[in-house]
Design a protein around this motif. Structure first.
Motif, PDB file in Angstrom:
ATOM      1  N   TRP A  76      -2.319  -4.824   2.509  1.00  0.00           N
ATOM      2  CA  TRP A  76      -0.878  -4.616   2.310  1.00  0.00           C
ATOM      3  C   TRP A  76      -0.127  -5.928   2.547  1.00  0.00           C
ATOM      4  O   TRP A  76       0.715  -6.343   1.751  1.00  0.00           O
ATOM      5  N   ARG A  80       2.013  -8.434  -0.058  1.00  0.00           N
ATOM      6  CA  ARG A  80       3.401  -8.814   0.217  1.00  0.00           C
ATOM      7  C   ARG A  80       3.541 -10.339   0.294  1.00  0.00           C
ATOM      8  O   ARG A  80       4.529 -10.898  -0.203  1.00  0.00           O
ATOM      9  N   GLY A  98       1.854  -5.778   7.607  1.00  0.00           N
ATOM     10  CA  GLY A  98       1.505  -4.367   7.537  1.00  0.00           C
ATOM     11  C   GLY A  98       1.344  -3.723   8.903  1.00  0.00           C
ATOM     12  O   GLY A  98       1.568  -2.517   9.061  1.00  0.00           O
ATOM     13  N   ALA A 105       1.849   1.541   5.954  1.00  0.00           N
ATOM     14  CA  ALA A 105       0.915   0.684   5.223  1.00  0.00           C
ATOM     15  C   ALA A 105      -0.467   1.322   5.128  1.00  0.00           C
ATOM     16  O   ALA A 105      -1.073   1.364   4.055  1.00  0.00           O
ATOM     17  N   ARG A 108      -0.437   4.667   2.840  1.00  0.00           N
ATOM     18  CA  ARG A 108      -0.320   4.432   1.401  1.00  0.00           C
ATOM     19  C   ARG A 108      -1.567   3.765   0.822  1.00  0.00           C
ATOM     20  O   ARG A 108      -2.087   4.193  -0.210  1.00  0.00           O
ATOM     21  N   MET A 109      -2.039   2.722   1.474  1.00  0.00           N
ATOM     22  CA  MET A 109      -3.167   1.969   0.932  1.00  0.00           C
ATOM     23  C   MET A 109      -4.457   2.778   0.995  1.00  0.00           C
ATOM     24  O   MET A 109      -5.283   2.738   0.071  1.00  0.00           O
ATOM     25  N   PRO A 162      -1.341  -0.861  -6.521  1.00  0.00           N
ATOM     26  CA  PRO A 162      -1.066  -1.388  -5.170  1.00  0.00           C
ATOM     27  C   PRO A 162       0.224  -2.192  -5.108  1.00  0.00           C
ATOM     28  O   PRO A 162       0.906  -2.198  -4.074  1.00  0.00           O
ATOM     29  N   VAL A 166       3.360  -1.426  -2.526  1.00  0.00           N
ATOM     30  CA  VAL A 166       3.885  -2.396  -1.553  1.00  0.00           C
ATOM     31  C   VAL A 166       5.243  -2.921  -1.980  1.00  0.00           C
ATOM     32  O   VAL A 166       6.248  -2.748  -1.283  1.00  0.00           O
TER      33      VAL A 166
END
Length: 238
Positions: A76, A80, A98, A105, A108-109, A162, A166
């Motif tokens: 993550w 970013r 993250g 983070a 979601r990932m 992804p 993010v």
């Protein structure tokens, strides 16, 4: 560039700080040229963060539990950081961002990874079955390979998921939906970009593999450029 000679160095890249709207399309040539410009201007930051990411990923993987609880969060932050570098404000500490929003983070990932695995699974079932049979049935193996290849071609449209999770601040399902809809009509172009970015990443092998510390981030910046061209950047990212 800031004229203050005593200010700490910042990531240098394209002059793209103001909010902008995406065109819904992208140019492979522009993706490569922008990525090259950004990468060469921020080579030390890219290489340094790549080395740290590789080391921490390795340590996370060998602990097994870290593979599920640390690596997704680290990824993550890496995504970013890539966007920040592209936008001209990269900070090495962003790699660990993250962990400041760990639940979000990780959730979601991790869920996105599980969903992508489940989506790709049907394309591998025939190949797995053929392997379990000892690989004696050549026709079955070929069918499995063809199905897997077809699935891979379809899956490239989800490559940007992804980034939507993010940068686009979407949940896992929303990120998949956004990735699919944003690449509508761009299927062949996404395939071409994916192939070129893979070739760029692997080109670092020429320098005894060390060059991949630069070429792999370069390939990711190509995808970020394509994302920016399609989606743009909102005020939250500016």
């Amino acid at each position: 560039m800031n004229s203050n000679p005593y200010e700490a160095p910042q990531a240098q890249t394209l002059e793209t700080q103001a909010p902008m709207s995406g065109s819904g399309r992208f140019s492979i040539r522009t993706s490569l040229s922008e990525a090259w410009e950004v990468a060469t201007s921020n080579a030390l930051l890219l290489i340094g963060s790549m080395i740290v990411f590789i080391l921490l990923s390795f340590l996370s993987a060998i602990t097994i539990i870290g593979y599920f609880l640390i690596l997704p969060v680290l990824s993550w932050g890496a995504i970013r950081l890539g966007f920040q570098i592209y936008d001209g404000r990269g900070d090495f500490n962003t790699l660990f961002s993250g962990f400041r929003e760990y639940g979000k983070a990780l959730g979601r990932m991790l869920l996105l990874g599980i969903l992508l695995f489940l989506i790709s699974l049907p394309g591998s079932i025939v190949s797995i079955y053929a392997d379990l049979q000892g690989g004696d049935d050549v026709s079955l193996s070929l069918i499995g390979f063809a199905i897997s290849l077809a699935y891979s071609v379809v899956m490239v449209r989800l490559y940007f998921a992804p980034y939507f999770a993010v940068e686009g601040d979407r949940n896992a399902v929303g990120a998949l939906q956004a990735a699919w809809s944003s690449t509508s009509g761009l299927w062949l172009r996404v395939i071409g970009l994916t192939i070129l970015s893979a070739l760029v990443a692997m080109s670092g092998v020429i320098l005894l593999g060390v060059g991949m510390l630069f070429t792999v981030p370069l390939s990711y910046l190509m995808m970020i450029s394509a994302y920016r061209q399609m989606v743009g950047r909102g005020t939250e990212s500016a």
